[in-house]
Design a protein around this motif. Sequence first.
Motif, PDB file in Angstrom:
ATOM      1  N   ILE A  80       0.889  -1.184  -0.193  1.00 57.62           N
ATOM      2  CA  ILE A  80      -0.102   0.031  -0.232  1.00 57.62           C
ATOM      3  C   ILE A  80       0.967   1.197  -0.088  1.00 57.62           C
ATOM      4  O   ILE A  80       1.870   1.132   0.199  1.00 57.62           O
ATOM      5  CB  ILE A  80      -0.900   0.218   1.046  1.00 57.62           C
ATOM      6  N   SER A  81       0.342   2.542  -0.491  1.00 58.95           N
ATOM      7  CA  SER A  81       1.119   3.635  -0.533  1.00 58.95           C
ATOM      8  C   SER A  81       1.003   4.070   1.006  1.00 58.95           C
ATOM      9  O   SER A  81       0.309   3.901   1.640  1.00 58.95           O
ATOM     10  CB  SER A  81       0.459   4.418  -1.665  1.00 58.95           C
ATOM     11  N   ARG A  82       1.983   5.321   1.111  1.00 59.45           N
ATOM     12  CA  ARG A  82       2.135   6.122   2.206  1.00 59.45           C
ATOM     13  C   ARG A  82       0.724   6.983   2.489  1.00 59.45           C
ATOM     14  O   ARG A  82       0.269   7.239   3.363  1.00 59.45           O
ATOM     15  CB  ARG A  82       3.336   7.389   2.058  1.00 59.45           C
ATOM     16  N   ASP A  83       0.235   7.155   1.174  1.00 61.86           N
ATOM     17  CA  ASP A  83      -1.030   8.011   1.399  1.00 61.86           C
ATOM     18  C   ASP A  83      -2.184   6.871   1.655  1.00 61.86           C
ATOM     19  O   ASP A  83      -3.227   7.353   2.523  1.00 61.86           O
ATOM     20  CB  ASP A  83      -1.600   8.606  -0.253  1.00 61.86           C
ATOM     21  N   GLU A  84      -2.379   5.862   1.290  1.00 60.39           N
ATOM     22  CA  GLU A  84      -3.094   4.795   1.814  1.00 60.39           C
ATOM     23  C   GLU A  84      -3.049   4.529   3.349  1.00 60.39           C
ATOM     24  O   GLU A  84      -3.958   4.373   4.043  1.00 60.39           O
ATOM     25  CB  GLU A  84      -3.005   3.556   1.061  1.00 60.39           C
ATOM     26  N   LEU A  85      -1.831   4.555   3.889  1.00 57.62           N
ATOM     27  CA  LEU A  85      -1.509   4.280   5.117  1.00 57.62           C
ATOM     28  C   LEU A  85      -1.900   5.379   5.938  1.00 57.62           C
ATOM     29  O   LEU A  85      -2.378   5.407   7.236  1.00 57.62           O
ATOM     30  CB  LEU A  85      -0.041   4.032   5.583  1.00 57.62           C
ATOM     31  N   LYS A  86      -1.703   6.713   5.622  1.00 59.35           N
ATOM     32  CA  LYS A  86      -2.160   7.861   6.301  1.00 59.35           C
ATOM     33  C   LYS A  86      -3.665   7.842   6.280  1.00 59.35           C
ATOM     34  O   LYS A  86      -4.385   8.346   7.394  1.00 59.35           O
ATOM     35  CB  LYS A  86      -1.718   8.844   5.256  1.00 59.35           C
ATOM     36  N   ALA A  87      -4.369   7.487   5.523  1.00 62.36           N
ATOM     37  CA  ALA A  87      -5.848   7.555   5.280  1.00 62.36           C
ATOM     38  C   ALA A  87      -6.175   6.570   6.345  1.00 62.36           C
ATOM     39  O   ALA A  87      -7.412   6.775   6.962  1.00 62.36           O
ATOM     40  CB  ALA A  87      -6.567   7.086   4.075  1.00 62.36           C
ATOM     41  N   GLN A  88      -5.713   5.394   6.608  1.00 61.97           N
ATOM     42  CA  GLN A  88      -6.142   4.709   7.562  1.00 61.97           C
ATOM     43  C   GLN A  88      -5.964   4.923   9.139  1.00 61.97           C
ATOM     44  O   GLN A  88      -6.694   4.746   9.859  1.00 61.97           O
ATOM     45  CB  GLN A  88      -5.309   3.197   7.222  1.00 61.97           C
ATOM     46  N   LEU A  89      -4.456   5.658   9.248  1.00 58.41           N
ATOM     47  CA  LEU A  89      -4.298   6.339  10.377  1.00 58.41           C
ATOM     48  C   LEU A  89      -5.417   7.372  10.700  1.00 58.41           C
ATOM     49  O   LEU A  89      -5.821   7.485  12.001  1.00 58.41           O
ATOM     50  CB  LEU A  89      -3.027   7.177  10.142  1.00 58.41           C
ATOM     51  N   ILE A  90      -5.755   8.119   9.839  1.00 52.22           N
ATOM     52  CA  ILE A  90      -6.880   9.290  10.076  1.00 52.22           C
ATOM     53  C   ILE A  90      -8.442   8.337  10.417  1.00 52.22           C
ATOM     54  O   ILE A  90      -9.073   8.803  11.164  1.00 52.22           O
ATOM     55  CB  ILE A  90      -7.298   9.941   8.914  1.00 52.22           C
ATOM     56  N   ARG A  91      -8.639   7.442   9.642  1.00 54.24           N
ATOM     57  CA  ARG A  91      -9.945   6.741  10.053  1.00 54.24           C
ATOM     58  C   ARG A  91      -9.698   6.260  11.390  1.00 54.24           C
ATOM     59  O   ARG A  91     -10.681   6.179  12.287  1.00 54.24           O
ATOM     60  CB  ARG A  91      -9.981   5.465   8.988  1.00 54.24           C
ATOM     61  N   THR A  92      -8.746   5.446  11.797  1.00 55.08           N
ATOM     62  CA  THR A  92      -8.507   5.109  12.966  1.00 55.08           C
ATOM     63  C   THR A  92      -8.583   5.986  14.143  1.00 55.08           C
ATOM     64  O   THR A  92      -9.306   5.558  15.374  1.00 55.08           O
ATOM     65  CB  THR A  92      -7.166   4.337  13.035  1.00 55.08           C
TER      66      THR A  92
END
Length: 215
Positions: A59-71
Amino acid sequence: MLEAGPVDAKVLSVFDFDGTLTHHDSFVPFLKFAFGTGEFYGRMVKLAVPGLRFLLRQISRDELKAQLIRTFMTGVEKAWVQQKAEEYCQRNWARLMRPSGVLSVEQELGSGAEVTLCSASPALVLQPFANRLGIKLIGTELEVVDGVLTGRLTGNNCRCENKVLRLEAVYGDLGDYRLRAWGDTRGDRELLAAAQDAHFRHFHAKKRKRARLKR
């Protein structure tokens, strides 16, 4: 590189925040500050698998960032985040900010330049820092519905080419300006490439010099 622009072009000075004006990342430490140690680590456990997938380049950095935000940001009141951001700024300013970076911002303001932060960190968290610096802010925007964060972004993560696009959306044709930029990571590459006066890890210089002296 952009052309120099008109001889009398206004200077637009753009600073990345995390790692450029600060000694390290600010958003994850903010989350720990805001939610408390126990809650923070409890939620971070949920990111173990996405974190591993990122390291494996699945997964990309942006996808990881999006999951961090959701969490962390799903169902959280905007006003609460704003209050915590103010407290975080007040309590951590001295240890977080690079004095040479803050001085450079002051010098750019004093020269009459238009000055803004342009950061991948959520604007909601960085607003108190921008206010204290006395400059404008362009950051990643979090979606808010009826005063509550949804855990989603509004638009794209403000890094790489999106930094340039966001600047153009606010200031128009960057060719009309003398663009100065400061950054420290791959996420700033397009911004620095667009500037006539680019500074990569400019405020890290003294640390590097000390390291060489120790050798």
